[in-house]
Design a protein around this motif. Sequence first.
Motif, PDB file in Angstrom:
ATOM      1  N   LEU A  98      21.293  24.894   2.832  1.00  6.50           N
ATOM      2  CA  LEU A  98      19.854  24.878   3.069  1.00  6.50           C
ATOM      3  C   LEU A  98      19.607  25.499   4.437  1.00  6.50           C
ATOM      4  O   LEU A  98      19.888  24.881   5.467  1.00  6.50           O
ATOM      5  N   THR A 143      17.072  28.027   7.132  1.00  7.30           N
ATOM      6  CA  THR A 143      15.660  28.252   7.445  1.00  7.30           C
ATOM      7  C   THR A 143      15.452  29.733   7.709  1.00  7.30           C
ATOM      8  O   THR A 143      16.339  30.420   8.227  1.00  7.30           O
ATOM      9  N   ASP A 144      14.261  30.227   7.361  1.00  4.03           N
ATOM     10  CA  ASP A 144      13.940  31.624   7.656  1.00  4.03           C
ATOM     11  C   ASP A 144      13.315  31.714   9.053  1.00  4.03           C
ATOM     12  O   ASP A 144      13.267  30.729   9.790  1.00  4.03           O
ATOM     13  N   ASN A 186      10.940  27.947   7.561  1.00  2.31           N
ATOM     14  CA  ASN A 186      10.832  27.359   6.224  1.00  2.31           C
ATOM     15  C   ASN A 186      12.214  27.201   5.609  1.00  2.31           C
ATOM     16  O   ASN A 186      12.983  28.152   5.567  1.00  2.31           O
ATOM     17  N   PRO A 187      12.539  26.000   5.125  1.00  7.65           N
ATOM     18  CA  PRO A 187      13.855  25.789   4.525  1.00  7.65           C
ATOM     19  C   PRO A 187      13.936  26.336   3.101  1.00  7.65           C
ATOM     20  O   PRO A 187      12.948  26.310   2.364  1.00  7.65           O
ATOM     21  N   GLY A 188      15.098  26.816   2.759  1.00 12.98           N
ATOM     22  CA  GLY A 188      15.338  27.282   1.392  1.00 12.98           C
ATOM     23  C   GLY A 188      16.820  27.496   1.184  1.00 12.98           C
ATOM     24  O   GLY A 188      17.570  27.704   2.150  1.00 12.98           O
ATOM     25  N   PRO A 189      17.286  27.446  -0.085  1.00  7.14           N
ATOM     26  CA  PRO A 189      18.700  27.667  -0.354  1.00  7.14           C
ATOM     27  C   PRO A 189      19.091  29.106  -0.029  1.00  7.14           C
ATOM     28  O   PRO A 189      18.337  30.030  -0.311  1.00  7.14           O
ATOM     29  N   ALA A 190      20.245  29.278   0.581  1.00 10.43           N
ATOM     30  CA  ALA A 190      20.749  30.615   0.886  1.00 10.43           C
ATOM     31  C   ALA A 190      22.270  30.566   0.813  1.00 10.43           C
ATOM     32  O   ALA A 190      22.878  29.519   1.063  1.00 10.43           O
ATOM     33  N   THR A 206      12.489  22.724 -12.149  1.00  5.06           N
ATOM     34  CA  THR A 206      11.892  23.054 -10.862  1.00  5.06           C
ATOM     35  C   THR A 206      10.769  24.087 -10.981  1.00  5.06           C
ATOM     36  O   THR A 206       9.722  23.956 -10.342  1.00  5.06           O
ATOM     37  N   VAL A 250      16.361  20.119  -4.144  1.00  6.18           N
ATOM     38  CA  VAL A 250      16.508  20.086  -2.690  1.00  6.18           C
ATOM     39  C   VAL A 250      16.235  18.699  -2.101  1.00  6.18           C
ATOM     40  O   VAL A 250      17.039  18.167  -1.349  1.00  6.18           O
ATOM     41  N   THR A 251      15.089  18.097  -2.457  1.00  2.00           N
ATOM     42  CA  THR A 251      14.686  16.876  -1.757  1.00  2.00           C
ATOM     43  C   THR A 251      15.065  15.590  -2.481  1.00  2.00           C
ATOM     44  O   THR A 251      15.027  14.516  -1.883  1.00  2.00           O
ATOM     45  N   LEU A 273      22.423  22.559  -4.254  1.00  5.37           N
ATOM     46  CA  LEU A 273      21.499  23.696  -4.193  1.00  5.37           C
ATOM     47  C   LEU A 273      21.693  24.705  -5.316  1.00  5.37           C
ATOM     48  O   LEU A 273      20.930  25.668  -5.404  1.00  5.37           O
TER      49      LEU A 273
END
Lengths: 427, 514
Positions: B113, B115-116, B120-124, B276, B462-463, B469
């Motif tokens: 997880l 952040t950009d 902002n968090p997101g899977p990468a 999702t 995610v939450t 992920l």
Amino acid sequence: MKKVVSVFVLILVCAVTYAGGYRVSLQGNRSLAMGHTGVAVVNNAELAFFNPAGLVHLENKINLSAGGFGVFAEVAYQNAQFGDSASTEDNVGTPVYLYGSYKVSENFALGLAVYTPYGSTVEYPTDWAGSHLVNNIELQAIYVQPLFSWEVVKDRFSIGGGPILAIGGVEFNRNLSRNLTDLDGNRSNVTLDASGILEFGWSVGALLNLDNEDKWKLGFNYRSLIDVEVEAGDGEATFANVPNSPLAPVPNGTFDFTASLPLPAEWTVGLSYKPNEKWLFAFDYNYAEWSAYESLDIDFLNADGSVALQSLNPRNYKNASTYRFGAQYSPSSKLDLRLGYYFDESPVQSGFFAPETPRNDSHGFTTGFTYNINEKFAIDASFLYLRFEEIDASYDFFTETNGQTAPFRGTYKSSVFSPGIGISYKL
Amino acid sequence: MKNYIKYISVLAIGFGFVACEPEFDNPIDENEFYTSGEADFSNYVSIGNSLTAGFADGTLYITGQEDSYPNIMAEQFSLAGGGTFTQPLMNDNIGGLLLGGNPIPGFNPRFVLATDEQGNPGPAIINQTPTTEVSNILSGPFNNVGVPGARSFDLLFPGYGNIGGLTTMPVSANPYFVRFASSPDATVIGDAVSQNPSFFSLWIGNNDILGYATSGGSGVDQTGNFDPSTYGGSDITDPMVFAGAYSQMVDALVANGSDGVLVNIPDVTSIPFFTTVPTQSIPLDAPTAAFLNSNFALYNDVVLPTLVNFGVITAEEAASRAINFEEGVNFPIITDDDLTDVSAILQGPPANLDPATANLLGQLRQANGNDILPLTAAGILGTTINNDPTLINGVSVPLADQFVLTTAEQARVTVAQNAYNTTIQALAAANGLAFADARSALQQVANGGVTFNGGTLTSTFVTGGGFSLDGVHPTPRGYAFTANVLLDAINARYGSNIPGVDIGNFATVTISND
């Protein structure tokens, strides 16, 4: 004297908790052997701690008393629901004391006391089930106190007391949460380290002879609250194994922190009865104002002084009593034998049982003796066995990052024993 | 002096009861506080697929393996006679595989997880290079013989661990099994049975439907085809093939009197990969909706009725194929390969459409609330093709088959899953083995969640805490929950009292900007 002091400083290591909260009731071998009574007992320089009003009643011009204890304490934890168990490391604490008095005139004496009334060392296996509350903690407070003792009414009433310089220090490590790790699974943790924090307090005592034959004595002693305040710059907090992410509560590295820990006020009334030269009986009642310990709140500070992270740990201690009983038998002028018992009420309330001070009510059994080598020197020895009941307890105020509380439950059993040895000198 | 010694000895005796160590009345680590009941956990072997291996975040890595449900169970077993539990650990916590030093396509490093720039968090995918070399064969045996990607019949296939099979066309080996197979022609089940397990767990069959589901039903339902060597990776395994393979494995495992637990197959709709992305996902204002409707007017009002008139499609199918956009959030348009393909007909008279338009309309319909969009659709929906603002996926260009699991496709998955689960439960009963109902347990997590000390475990992506992920595999906390489900089943069957774990102590998704 100088040599004695330097030796004393060398062996001055912190003590292990073995009384309610982080109070360390080991302030003299003679007193401990009698259940740690002493407010109404005129015996030797240990009075400097127990009741400085009595120092003026010591027969000799110079009285010294020094000694120490080896404290063997262990705490076992288990949780049958999940199969978790842990035991603290076998740390040997060595609290020490040094007391001296000098009689300036018939009704006035000066004194000095150095002692360690508060302290705690608890070391669990790293990353144990309760590691989000504590991995290890080492608290210490050394009190240095100049004293006076004044006989106000001859053979009847005296008072004593003096200012206290407290030197406090803490080292504390715990994991940041129940499961946060770095990428390689190492638990994120924080270490607090602060030492040499100076604070001031005072104590005062009074001693009353109840009869003319010197058989009954009534004593009173009060020691003030000292708040050990860690200010920014006093110590450092080091975060380690925090994952590299702005989503983490804090980055790795070192921060200033502020915190406050009360060393509670304590007052004691005591009664002693000496029916003849062979026997002495003593009873003390202690009341420690632990309600001063409401919460252990730590603010971690950014370089600009703003708060980077806050840790709020409610403690909600209650005031607690201790009942002490002691007896001394002197079969000859060479030897005094002692026995004692005390009941120590824990200040920890239900639901606030944090494993860093895992103390429930305890029963102390004590014994000891003094062997008078000659007119000047005596050897004092004591032994304490502190018995704790097994207790099912929980700390209900750990808050997860989602805002929900996650109680930490388990069964605790503690065991403490402590042999002590000291020396008394009079001139 | 003699007297003094006497007095001192009396005092010493008085303290003779002093105990050095604190002792509990009922210490949990002694006196068989925990018992294994009728079972024997001294040599536990776990057999299965990625779930058994501890796969998470799209790959296998060391900390994930340490939190595999078999490893968690083995730690609890150790309270009642359980022995050591070994696993074919990866080389790092990055994941991904190398063959001859080169990354194997499709076996990427893990998701984290991240952040950009805006925070902002997101899977990468983690920006690190895998170090686990498949040709570096580990010497076993390993108690955990979970092989990511394995279907039921794969566990019986000699050569599944043959490194040569990684470069054949089609690929006939599994790189995860290559790493620790006892020999090139070993079978997974053979490597398990040869350890003579005193206790086993078997959880297999998920991939016999999952590949079909995650590919949006782009594979084939092989029901009726009894030759698994002809199956592709996204196909549904014939239930008879499954039953045959499964019973063969159970027979081999119980042959020497071993106890064990069988685990059934959860619903694909319990995992965030399918829950999702909302199907109703195209926001439109009124003018745009009207404009789009005008583009589909010919299809709705002329083409579909004409096809009905010519008897090419039924009126019912025509109704399901009508396109209608409204102001608000709309269902996307999709290609549904269960519809009649009319692209050829539309190129002939009377329509005489150009091939591009005919292909667009060939199996076109608008999605409805029963269709499921897999997680992979998230990166496609509403995007343009070649930056052409008129070619918008889901709006003017239908979503391809792989981005939609339609009602018909879901039904095929469910039919096969139910058949597998019937087999699993029947074999558990027939062999006197414990049966863990993972399906019900995961339904609970997906529908409202399961509370624990300090939170609620749900399948929210995610939450929710339950799923990693990749949207398919559990987090450590999800695996801990799984371990508890199996332990409950084992305790119920064998009269043991192995404690579960506090799942709040297990991590969820991993945050990292590495």
